[in-house]
Design a protein around this motif. Structure first.
Motif, PDB file in Angstrom:
ATOM      1  N   VAL A 193       0.844  -1.196   0.000  1.00  0.00           N
ATOM      2  CA  VAL A 193       0.000   0.000   0.000  1.00  0.00           C
ATOM      3  C   VAL A 193       0.882   1.248   0.000  1.00  0.00           C
ATOM      4  N   ASP A 232      -2.350  -1.426  -4.941  1.00  0.00           N
ATOM      5  CA  ASP A 232      -2.553  -1.235  -3.504  1.00  0.00           C
ATOM      6  C   ASP A 232      -3.632  -2.159  -2.968  1.00  0.00           C
ATOM      7  N   PHE A 249      -3.170  -4.865  -0.139  1.00  0.00           N
ATOM      8  CA  PHE A 249      -4.001  -4.843   1.058  1.00  0.00           C
ATOM      9  C   PHE A 249      -4.657  -6.204   1.289  1.00  0.00           C
ATOM     10  N   MET A 305      -4.521   4.948   0.592  1.00  0.00           N
ATOM     11  CA  MET A 305      -5.706   4.160   0.937  1.00  0.00           C
ATOM     12  C   MET A 305      -6.983   4.856   0.467  1.00  0.00           C
TER      13      MET A 305
END
Length: 503
Positions: free
Chosen positions: A315, A323, A327, A355
Motif C-alpha cells: 500500500v 494497492d 491490502f 488508501m
C-alpha cells in the motif's frame, strides 16, 4: 485642536498622566522615530500558533489502557496454536518395513508452522497412528498414516493412503505437515512410538503450548526551572495551550510547554523503546548487569511488532489496483494469524492518501459499504474522533492520520532522513485478549495494548509532579522554582501476531 510638539523631546514633562500639547511625543517625526523604535516596540499579545497543535500524544489513549504494577518486571503468557502443524523435509522409502506394505517414507520435522526460533523438533506432538496431511511442491497434497515416531531427532515414518510412496523433498521447510485425526485397528492398543508393532496402554499426552514474554519499566524524568527574580517580572503574553488553557501567562507558559513535551515523551518512549540485554550502555546512572532485571531499556510498540508481529511494505500508492492487491495480502496474513475482525490503522499522510485512492476506485465503498461498528455504529462518533471506517472481506478497519508519523520534528523527520527504514503506519487490533497473569495466577481479559506503571499505597509513579526551591515552595535555599516531572512505565504488547507494522 491643533497639537504643536515641543522643541525637544519631552521638553515640558507633566507631573501627572495628562494629555497636553507640551508633553506630546510625535512618533511620526524623524527626530523621535529612533527613540520610539528602541523604547516602544509594538507588542502583539496573541502568540502565533505557527505549528498547529504541537503535541503528538493520544495514540495510546485511543487504543489501550493503563494499569498499575508493583514489580520490576511484568510477565505474561500467550496461548500457542491449538492444532499440530509443522514444516520439514521428506526422504522417500527410507523408513522401516510396515506390516508388509513396503518401506515407509521418513519425514524430518524441523520447524513449527510459525518457524519459531525456540522450537525443538524432538518435542513435536505427532504420535503413531495419527493421520496427517503432507503438502509440498513435489507430491502436492497427500494424506498419510503415521506408522512410527522416533524417540529423538524429530523424524516420523509415514505411509500414504493414495500413493505407493512419497517423493523426496529436501527443500528446507519445503514440506508442511498437519495432523487431522487418527486411525486404529479393531481391538488394538496404542503404539509405543519407535516401531509399529509395539503396543502399549498409553501413547503419551500432548501438553498445551504457550509462550511467556516480559517487559520492564523505565524511569522518565524532567524538570522546569525559573529564577526567583524572573517570577516577579511583569511581561504578560496571551496564550492558548495544548491542554485547553488560555489567558495571560508568563513563566507558567514555559512550564506548560515543558509539561506538554514531557507528556509526549511518555508516549514516544512507549512507541520507540528498545529492550536489550547486550547493550554496551554503562554509565554512572545506567549500569547493565547480567540478570533480566538489569536489562537496559524497555520494549516499545515498534520493537514488539518488529520481533513478534507482522511487517508489510505494501500500500505505497503505486496505483489503486496494486494497492488493493497488497491490502488483500495483509488480510491473508491476518487470516493466517487468526486476527480479530476490527482493527485501527494509524498511518502517515502518504499512506492515508494511498488508501483513500484505493477505496475511491471501489464503487462498493459507498455509504452502504461503510462500517463504524467499534463506535456503536455511529458515523458521527467515528468522524469526531478522526476515523474513517471501511470493510474489506470480513474485516473492519478504522483509519486515522497519526501526527507523530507526519511531523518533521518527530518521526516524520526521521522517516525523511532514512526512507528505506521509514515507519508508515501501524495496524492495531481493537478489543481484548485473554491471557494468564502470573502475578495474579488467573486468566484475565486485557487490551492488546496497555501501559503498566509503577505504583504502591504510598507512591503513584504514573505521572508525578512536585515543586522544589524557595519560590512556590520552601524546600531548599535555591533562589528559583523547580517543577519536577517523573513517570515509571512500560508498554505491554499482547498478541503481537495480530499487529501489522507498515514499513
Amino acid at each position: 485642536m491643533a497639537i504643536t510638539a515641543g522643541g525637544s523631546l519631552n521638553s515640558v514633562p507633566a507631573a501627572t498622566q495628562q494629555t497636553l500639547t507640551s508633553n506630546y511625543l510625535d512618533l511620526a517625526s524623524t527626530a523621535n522615530q529612533g527613540w520610539a523604535q528602541q523604547y516602544l516596540p509594538d507588542l502583539m499579545e496573541k502568540e502565533a500558533e505557527v505549528f498547529g497543535p504541537r503535541t503528538i500524544s493520544g495514540f495510546l489513549s485511543q487504543v489501550g489502557a493503563e494499569e498499575s504494577m508493583s514489580a520490576d518486571q511484568v510477565v505474561w503468557s500467550e496461548q500457542g496454536r491449538l492444532h499440530l502443524s509443522y514444516k520439514g523435509t521428506v526422504a522417500a522409502g527410507g523408513g522401516s518395513s510396515s506390516g508388509g506394505l513396503g518401506a515407509s517414507s521418513v519425514i524430518t520435522i524441523t520447524h513449527d508452522i510459525d518457524e519459531s526460533s525456540g522450537f525443538t523438533a524432538a518435542n513435536h506432538g505427532i504420535r503413531t497412528n495419527d493421520t496427517i496431511i503432507v503438502s509440498n511442491a513435489t507430491d502436492g497434497v497427500v494424506k498419510c498414516l503415521v506408522t512410527a515416531v522416533a524417540t529423538s531427532g524429530g523424524t516420523i515414518d509415514v505411509l500414504p493412503y493414495t500413493a505407493n510412496n512419497l517423493q523426496t523433498d529436501s527443500t528446507a521447510k519445503g514440506t508442511t505437515i498437519l495432523v487431522y485425526g487418527s486411525e486404529y485397528g479393531k481391538g488394538s492398543k496404542y503404539m509405543a512410538g519407535g516401531t509399529a508393532t509395539t503396543e502399549n496402554e498409553s501413547r503419551g499426552a500432548n501438553e498445551p503450548d504457550f509462550k511467556s514474554f516480559t517487559n520492564k519499566p523505565i524511569i522518565i524524568k524532567d524538570y522546569y526551572e525559573v529564577s526567583g527574580s524572573d517570577t516577579a517580572r511583569i511581561g504578560w503574553v496571551e496564550i492558548t495551550g495544548e491542554e485547553g488553557q488560555s489567558g495571560y501567562l508568563w513563566y507558567l507558559k514555559a512550564e506548560a510547554d515543558t509539561r506538554a513535551r514531557f507528556t509526549d515523551y511518555l508516549e514516544m518512549a512507549m512507541l520507540e523503546g528498545e529492550l536489550s540485554s547486550t547493550s554496551l550502555i554503562d554509565g554512572s546512572t545506567l549500569i547493565k548487569g547480567t540478570s533480566a532485571a538489569d536489562q537496559v531499556g524497555t520494549e516499545g510498540l515498534f520493537a514488539a511488532v518488529t520481533s513478534r508481529g507482522n511487517l508489510t511494505s505494501g500500500v505505497t500508492g503505486v496505483n489503486a489496483a496494486t494497492d488493493l492487491a497488497e491490502f488483500d495480502a495483509i488480510l491473508a496474513e491476518f487470516d493466517n494469524q487468526g486476527a480479530i475482525e476490527e482493527n485501527m490503522m494509524f498511518v502517515n499522510r502518504a499512506t492515508s492518501l494511498a488508501m483513500d485512492d484505493m477505496l475511491a476506485s471501489m464503487n462498493s465503498y459507498g455509504a452502504g459499504g461503510t462500517s463504524y461498528g467499534v463506535f456503536n455504529n455511529s458515523e458521527d462518533m467515528a468522524l469526531n474522533l478522526g476515523f474513517s471506517g471501511f470493510r474489506r472481506g470480513s474485516y473492519d478497519f478504522y483509519k486515522s492520520d497519526m501526527r507523530y508519523l507526519n511531523d518533521k520534528a518527530t518521526r516524520g523527520g526521521i522517516n525523511a532522513a532514512s526512507t528505506a527504514n521509514a515507519i508508515r503506519g501501524v495496524m492495531v487490533p481493537a478489543g481484548t485478549s485473554t491471557v494468564y497473569d502470573q502475578a495474579l495466577g488467573k486468566n484475565l481479559k486485557r487490551p492488546f495494548l496497555h501501559v503498566r506503571y509503577r505504583a504502591s499505597q504510598t507512591d503513584d509513579r504514573r505521572m508525578k509532579t512536585w515543586t522544589t526551591g524557595s519560590v512556590g515552595a520552601t524546600t531548599t535555599a535555591l533562589d528559583a522554582m523547580q517543577i519536577h516531572f517523573l513517570s515509571e512505565r512500560c508498554l505491554v504488547t499482547q498478541g503481537a501476531n495480530n499487529f501489522m507494522l507498515m514499513k
